[in-house]
Design a protein around this motif. Structure first.
Motif, PDB file in Angstrom:
ATOM      1  N   VAL A 178       0.831  -1.200   0.000  1.00 19.84           N
ATOM      2  CA  VAL A 178       0.000   0.000   0.000  1.00 19.84           C
ATOM      3  C   VAL A 178       0.867   1.253   0.000  1.00 19.84           C
ATOM      4  CG1 VAL A 178      -1.861   1.226   1.177  1.00 19.84           C
ATOM      5  CG2 VAL A 178      -1.787  -1.266   1.243  1.00 19.84           C
ATOM      6  N   GLU A 179       1.898   1.240   0.846  1.00 26.17           N
ATOM      7  CA  GLU A 179       2.784   2.387   0.939  1.00 26.17           C
ATOM      8  C   GLU A 179       3.508   2.644  -0.391  1.00 26.17           C
ATOM      9  OE1 GLU A 179       2.435   0.682   5.111  1.00 26.17           O
ATOM     10  OE2 GLU A 179       2.445  -0.053   3.047  1.00 26.17           O
ATOM     11  N   SER A 180       3.933   1.579  -1.050  1.00 33.06           N
ATOM     12  CA  SER A 180       4.616   1.719  -2.332  1.00 33.06           C
ATOM     13  C   SER A 180       3.690   2.329  -3.377  1.00 33.06           C
ATOM     14  CB  SER A 180       5.106   0.348  -2.820  1.00 33.06           C
ATOM     15  OG  SER A 180       6.042  -0.193  -1.919  1.00 33.06           O
ATOM     16  N   ALA A 181       2.464   1.815  -3.442  1.00 31.42           N
ATOM     17  CA  ALA A 181       1.485   2.354  -4.386  1.00 31.42           C
ATOM     18  C   ALA A 181       1.153   3.804  -4.059  1.00 31.42           C
ATOM     19  CB  ALA A 181       0.224   1.502  -4.376  1.00 31.42           C
ATOM     20  N   ALA A 182       1.104   4.129  -2.758  1.00 32.34           N
ATOM     21  CA  ALA A 182       0.791   5.498  -2.338  1.00 32.34           C
ATOM     22  C   ALA A 182       1.844   6.480  -2.834  1.00 32.34           C
ATOM     23  CB  ALA A 182       0.679   5.567  -0.818  1.00 32.34           C
ATOM     24  N   MET A 183       3.120   6.083  -2.767  1.00 37.00           N
ATOM     25  CA  MET A 183       4.167   6.962  -3.269  1.00 37.00           C
ATOM     26  C   MET A 183       4.106   7.068  -4.796  1.00 37.00           C
ATOM     27  SD  MET A 183       5.523   8.206  -0.580  1.00 37.00           S
ATOM     28  CE  MET A 183       3.807   8.142  -0.033  1.00 37.00           C
ATOM     29  N   GLY A 184       3.637   6.013  -5.463  1.00 37.16           N
ATOM     30  CA  GLY A 184       3.392   6.090  -6.898  1.00 37.16           C
ATOM     31  C   GLY A 184       2.281   7.071  -7.219  1.00 37.16           C
ATOM     32  N   LEU A 185       1.251   7.068  -6.381  1.00 32.95           N
ATOM     33  CA  LEU A 185       0.139   8.001  -6.560  1.00 32.95           C
ATOM     34  C   LEU A 185       0.637   9.447  -6.479  1.00 32.95           C
ATOM     35  CD1 LEU A 185      -3.388   7.675  -5.057  1.00 32.95           C
ATOM     36  CD2 LEU A 185      -2.100   9.764  -4.629  1.00 32.95           C
ATOM     37  N   LEU A 186       1.442   9.743  -5.456  1.00 34.11           N
ATOM     38  CA  LEU A 186       1.963  11.108  -5.307  1.00 34.11           C
ATOM     39  C   LEU A 186       2.904  11.476  -6.451  1.00 34.11           C
ATOM     40  CD1 LEU A 186       2.671  11.325  -1.475  1.00 34.11           C
ATOM     41  CD2 LEU A 186       0.841  12.438  -2.759  1.00 34.11           C
ATOM     42  N   ALA A 187       3.737  10.517  -6.859  1.00 38.05           N
ATOM     43  CA  ALA A 187       4.651  10.784  -7.983  1.00 38.05           C
ATOM     44  C   ALA A 187       3.872  11.086  -9.253  1.00 38.05           C
ATOM     45  CB  ALA A 187       5.564   9.584  -8.196  1.00 38.05           C
ATOM     46  N   GLY A 188       2.787  10.353  -9.476  1.00 42.50           N
ATOM     47  CA  GLY A 188       1.956  10.599 -10.652  1.00 42.50           C
ATOM     48  C   GLY A 188       1.298  11.964 -10.610  1.00 42.50           C
ATOM     49  N   ILE A 189       0.761  12.322  -9.440  1.00 47.92           N
ATOM     50  CA  ILE A 189       0.121  13.629  -9.281  1.00 47.92           C
ATOM     51  C   ILE A 189       1.113  14.757  -9.559  1.00 47.92           C
ATOM     52  CG2 ILE A 189      -0.811  15.218  -7.540  1.00 47.92           C
ATOM     53  CD1 ILE A 189      -2.236  12.760  -6.298  1.00 47.92           C
ATOM     54  N   ASN A 190       2.314  14.644  -8.995  1.00 52.54           N
ATOM     55  CA  ASN A 190       3.284  15.728  -9.171  1.00 52.54           C
ATOM     56  C   ASN A 190       3.883  15.772 -10.577  1.00 52.54           C
ATOM     57  OD1 ASN A 190       3.118  17.173  -6.787  1.00 52.54           O
ATOM     58  ND2 ASN A 190       4.477  15.776  -5.682  1.00 52.54           N
ATOM     59  N   SER A 191       3.966  14.629 -11.232  1.00 52.53           N
ATOM     60  CA  SER A 191       4.440  14.655 -12.622  1.00 52.53           C
ATOM     61  C   SER A 191       3.443  15.381 -13.523  1.00 52.53           C
ATOM     62  CB  SER A 191       4.688  13.232 -13.127  1.00 52.53           C
ATOM     63  OG  SER A 191       3.480  12.492 -13.196  1.00 52.53           O
ATOM     64  N   VAL A 192       2.147  15.194 -13.251  1.00 50.62           N
ATOM     65  CA  VAL A 192       1.112  15.896 -14.015  1.00 50.62           C
ATOM     66  C   VAL A 192       1.213  17.403 -13.783  1.00 50.62           C
ATOM     67  CG1 VAL A 192      -1.375  16.272 -14.228  1.00 50.62           C
ATOM     68  CG2 VAL A 192      -0.472  13.938 -14.059  1.00 50.62           C
ATOM     69  N   ARG A 193       1.421  17.789 -12.537  1.00 52.76           N
ATOM     70  CA  ARG A 193       1.536  19.211 -12.226  1.00 52.76           C
ATOM     71  C   ARG A 193       2.737  19.831 -12.933  1.00 52.76           C
ATOM     72  NH1 ARG A 193      -1.761  21.052  -8.252  1.00 52.76           N
ATOM     73  NH2 ARG A 193      -0.364  22.774  -7.718  1.00 52.76           N
ATOM     74  N   LYS A 194       3.832  19.090 -12.998  1.00 51.45           N
ATOM     75  CA  LYS A 194       5.023  19.600 -13.690  1.00 51.45           C
ATOM     76  C   LYS A 194       4.746  19.768 -15.186  1.00 51.45           C
ATOM     77  CE  LYS A 194       9.090  18.043 -12.355  1.00 51.45           C
ATOM     78  NZ  LYS A 194       9.665  19.196 -11.631  1.00 51.45           N
ATOM     79  N   ILE A 195       4.057  18.800 -15.770  1.00 48.11           N
ATOM     80  CA  ILE A 195       3.692  18.885 -17.193  1.00 48.11           C
ATOM     81  C   ILE A 195       2.857  20.140 -17.458  1.00 48.11           C
ATOM     82  CG2 ILE A 195       2.104  17.866 -18.876  1.00 48.11           C
ATOM     83  CD1 ILE A 195       4.574  16.353 -19.065  1.00 48.11           C
ATOM     84  N   ASN A 196       1.985  20.461 -16.488  1.00 47.22           N
ATOM     85  CA  ASN A 196       1.067  21.593 -16.666  1.00 47.22           C
ATOM     86  C   ASN A 196       1.640  22.905 -16.148  1.00 47.22           C
ATOM     87  OD1 ASN A 196      -0.953  20.009 -17.862  1.00 47.22           O
ATOM     88  ND2 ASN A 196      -1.736  19.375 -15.859  1.00 47.22           N
ATOM     89  N   GLY A 197       2.935  22.905 -15.790  1.00 47.67           N
ATOM     90  CA  GLY A 197       3.577  24.133 -15.341  1.00 47.67           C
ATOM     91  C   GLY A 197       3.181  24.578 -13.956  1.00 47.67           C
TER      92      GLY A 197
END
Length: 436
Positions: A347-366
């Motif tokens: 669960v913890e591993s997937a949770a960090m994947g969730l945060l990484a995905g969210i922040n990668s999207v934010r970076k893409i969108n500036g």
């Protein structure tokens, strides 16, 4: 712009989903079936190699709260786990093969993702598009070397042990009984009861058994939450029966009394054909596993679908190397996710994947990367990764000890409830502010 994800485990798949659901393009690299780690054998993404349990589903527990936060963030891992769950008392356990197939199918069929079956041996050079590194605790030697060059730090490692799985038809159901701890009536677990004489004989054989030797260069650094049974046993005669073989709350219906010790078996698949030995991670040789585990009452003729084994777990010193956004301090285009960051557990591993995905999207969108509040289970894990003492940093499951201290004294019986209320309230505000 495209988000590159290296690693198709729980963290990589969750990161990919978070990007896809926000309309981003993704390229996901996974080395299987070109190459397999020592613990993997399926071509599917999101393969579960240890237990099939995601642990407690009670939102008043730390891991239960983490799961609820992930569900509210539309987690792929949590959504599919719910579809593939098998009975496990108050825990969330899944049919692991069905789970991996479903994750693979969902991602494979999505029009905005390209899945590349190729081993990446070096970390890509810096670029404009974000890169998520989610290669897990069994990161290949070549990629680990590349990571060492990037961080300037020696890798840390301990050995994560895998529990055996048995064929249910090979069990003696005249001895084995169904019951979940403290529940009335039959439960979701199968229980193998010991009397004192059989328990002492069992642990005596464990002491004399043959184990898979470590290489000369290998130094085991065991995770306390996943110790091999032989390591637990070496700490004293009663440590196993006060640990994974604890009989309390599991009275044998034929006697009405708790056994002296008990081995619990947890359902592996929906068809109830196979069960795993709860807490029985081990580095016994296969031959010795068969001999000694058949001393367990009700398992005299047990057929082992999978034997226990150990595997390396690699992780970085995150407090020195990562920002709270999971970006590398030296490279803000590179985001780390999963167990490689120093969290422990599915669960913890997937949770960090969730945060990484969210922040990668934010970076893409500036947009600036975001950090979940400390009151949330997500935020508590980030605090562990980035605010721990680097000299004492070790992998950790989520637990309430990682959360901020109470401002006012709270009765023990209400702490889980209060953590849940504060965590979910803070999560809601964060999600609204982050546009999730």
């Amino acid at each position: 712009m495209t988000i590159t994800i290296i690693g198709g485990g729980l963290a990589g798949c969750e990161a990919a989903w978070q990007a896809l659901r926000k309309g981003c393009k993704v390229v996901l690299y996974d080395m299987k079936p070109v190459s397999f780690s020592p613990a993997h054998n399926s071509e599917n993404l999101a393969e579960l190699v240890c237990s099939n349990s995601f642990r407690s589903d009670d939102a008043e527990s730390a891991v239960g709260l983490l799961k609820e936060e992930m569900r509210r963030c539309d987690s792929l891992i949590m959504n599919v786990a719910e579809k593939c769950k098998v009975p496990a008392g108050k825990a969330l356990a899944v049919d692991r093969e069905l789970f991996a197939r479903e994750i693979t199918s969902i991602l494979h069929d999505h029009p905005d993702i390209e899945i590349v079956r190729e081993e990446i041996s070096t970390i890509p050079e810096p670029g404009k598009d974000p890169i998520i590194l989610a290669t897990g605790p069994l990161t290949s030697e070549k990629l680990t070397d590349s990571l060492i060059k990037l961080t300037g730090r020696e890798r840390l490692a301990f050995y994560d042990a895998i529990a055996p799985i048995v064929d249910v038809e090979s069990l003696n159901m005249d001895v084995v009984y169904s019951k979940s701890r403290y529940d009335d009536g039959p439960g979701d677990y199968l229980n193998c009861p010991f009397d004192k004489e059989k328990y002492l004989a069992f642990i005596n054989e464990l002491e004399k058994a043959e184990y898979v030797p470590l290489k000369d260069f290998e130094k085991p650094k065991y995770f306390e939450g996943c110790l091999p049974i032989e390591v637990i046993n070496s700490r004293g005669e009663d440590t196993l029966r006060f640990g994974p073989m604890k009989p309390v709350g599991l009275p044998d219906p034929r006697t009405g009394k708790d056994p002296y010790a008990v081995v619990q078996l947890r359902q592996e698949n929906k068809e109830k054909l196979t069960y795993n030995m709860v807490g029985f991670q081990t580095k016994l040789t296969y031959k010795e596993q068969q001999r000694i585990f058949r001393m367990i009452p009700g398992m005299e003729n047990a057929v082992f679908v999978r034997y226990g084994s150990i595997h390396r777990n690699t992780f970085i010193c995150s407090p020195e190397l990562l920002l709270p956004t999971l970006e590398f301090r030296k490279r803000n285009d590179l985001i780390l996710a999963g167990q490689l960051s120093g969290v422990e557990g599915y669960v913890e591993s997937a949770a960090m994947g969730l945060l990484a995905g969210i922040n990668s999207v934010r970076k893409i969108n500036g947009l600036p990367a975001t950090v979940p509040p400390a009151e949330t289970a997500l935020g508590a894990l980030v605090r562990h990764l980035t605010e721990s003492d680097p000299a004492r940093f070790q992998p950790s499951n989520v637990n309430f000890g990682l959360f901020p201290p109470w401002e006012k004294k709270v009765p023990k019986r209400l702490r889980g409830q209060k953590r849940k209320e504060a965590g979910l309230a803070a999560l809601q505000i964060w999600m609204e502010q982050a546009g999730l």
